[in-house]
Design an enzyme around this catalytic site. Structure first.
Site, mmCIF file in Angstrom:
data_model
loop_
_atom_site.group_PDB
_atom_site.id
_atom_site.type_symbol
_atom_site.label_atom_id
_atom_site.label_comp_id
_atom_site.label_asym_id
_atom_site.label_seq_id
_atom_site.Cartn_x
_atom_site.Cartn_y
_atom_site.Cartn_z
ATOM 1 N N ALA A 71 0.599 -1.664 -0.417
ATOM 2 C CA ALA A 71 0.401 -0.110 -0.222
ATOM 3 C C ALA A 71 1.254 1.169 -0.280
ATOM 4 O O ALA A 71 2.291 1.492 -0.205
ATOM 5 C CB ALA A 71 -0.828 -0.198 1.268
ATOM 6 N N GLY A 114 0.467 -5.631 1.275
ATOM 7 C CA GLY A 114 -0.806 -5.006 -0.221
ATOM 8 C C GLY A 114 -0.180 -5.911 -1.670
ATOM 9 O O GLY A 114 -1.266 -6.378 -1.909
ATOM 10 N N GLU A 117 -0.934 -9.259 -1.108
ATOM 11 C CA GLU A 117 -1.982 -9.549 -0.872
ATOM 12 C C GLU A 117 -3.276 -9.660 -2.165
ATOM 13 O O GLU A 117 -3.565 -10.463 -2.467
ATOM 14 C CB GLU A 117 -2.513 -8.476 -0.070
ATOM 15 N N GLU A 137 4.676 -5.299 6.681
ATOM 16 C CA GLU A 137 3.849 -4.587 7.846
ATOM 17 C C GLU A 137 4.357 -4.112 8.971
ATOM 18 O O GLU A 137 4.059 -2.999 9.688
ATOM 19 C CB GLU A 137 2.140 -4.591 7.904
#
Ligand code: HXC
Length: 263
Positions: A71, A114, A117, A137
């Protein structure tokens, strides 16, 4: 495959060829950090692809340095808990995971947070030898928020998932292959080519059976075994209502190549 920019430059979208649409994440300066705009564009493009009969499979890729490094940390920086909770990206991630046609992630370089993911929400991951997967993260004082703690443990098992999520350590492509996170490892310059080849092969298969097969495999991650087996049996029976099933069986008996119509 020729590419034209979509409405915005966060992704590039090809004209479908051999039934395959190629989406390229296109924020190379920030290793394809997944800002909301980018995720929204991927979602919108997949919504179009779901309706488009010319698209029978999709490949999503990044560039040689990164599929996506997670992200966009600058975008996340000042978010409140409520803003994160109501972040439309989370719904977008779910929508991408629910795309009904086969979707392959072609991964080179970093595939983190992300990004990992996003790749895991797709059906098949093909990676270059240089690819590195991770959920870093924890280094930011947060945890994975788009499936990293759930899909990773289902894909690679508890011990390895715990190691990745708790330590933030990255995993190399060969290890990801051994762990079952990805389907194939190829030389980096062939990653996209191989993913397109695989997608084009899938695109020659009967589309309704492909759709039902994808949905059935996906259910194995959702339902208890007996319910999932029941789902599979009904999906199997449904194939017998298709013209493509008749065509497939006839072509086999007549020793010719089948021509599937998606009916
Ligand atoms: C914003 C990022 C970024 C990210 C890299 N960049 N990752 N920007 N968000 N996730 C930017 C850098 O700031 C830098 O910009 C440029 O991309 C190149 O990165 P470098 O760090 O200079 O490259 P390198 O030294 O090769 O290191 C690569 C790296 C490192 C190891 C991948 O960039 C890194 O650790 N990135 C963060 C990875 C991460 O923590 N991901 C998880 C994010 S949280 P400038 O302008 O300096 O050139 C997450 C939660 C998901 O994903 C939740 C889903 C809802």
């Amino acid at each position: 495959m020729a590419e034209k920019p979509a409405e915005s430059s966060d992704i590039l979208v090809s004209t479908p060829r051999d039934g395959v649409l190629l989406i390229t994440l296109n924020r190379p300066k920030v290793l394809n950090a997944l800002r909301s705009k980018l995720i929204g564009e991927v979602r919108a493009e997949l919504e179009r692809a779901a309706e488009d009969e010319a698209v029978r499979a999709v490949v999503v890729t990044g560039n040689e340095r990164a599929f996506a490094a997670g992200a966009d940390i600058t975008e996340m920086k000042d978010k409140s808990a409520v803003e994160v909770l109501t972040d439309t990206r989370l719904a977008a991630w779910q929508a991408i995971g629910g795309f009904p046609k086969p979707i392959i992630a072609a991964v080179n370089g970093y595939c983190l947070g992300g990004g990992c993911e996003l790749a895991m929400s797709m059906d098949i991951i093909v990676a270059g030898e240089d690819a590195r997967f991770g959920q870093p993260e924890i280094n930011l004082g947060i945890i994975p928020g788009a499936g990293g703690t759930q899909r990773l443990s289902r894909n690679v098992g508890k011990s390895l998932a715990m190691k990745m999520v708790l330590s933030g350590e990255m995993m190399r492509a060969r290890d990801a292959l051994a762990a079952g996170l990805i389907a194939e490892v190829v030389p980096p310059e062939l990653t996209v080519e191989r993913a397109l080849e695989l997608a084009a092969l899938i695109a020659t298969k009967p589309p309704i059976a492909v759709r039902l097969a994808k949905a059935s495999v996906a259910q194995s991650y959702e339902l208890p075994l007996q319910q999932a087996l029941d789902y599979e049996r009904k999906a199997f029976a449904l194939c017998f209502a298709t013209e493509d099933r008749l065509e497939g069986v006839s072509a086999f008996i007549e020793k010719r190549k089948p021509s599937f119509k998606g009916r």
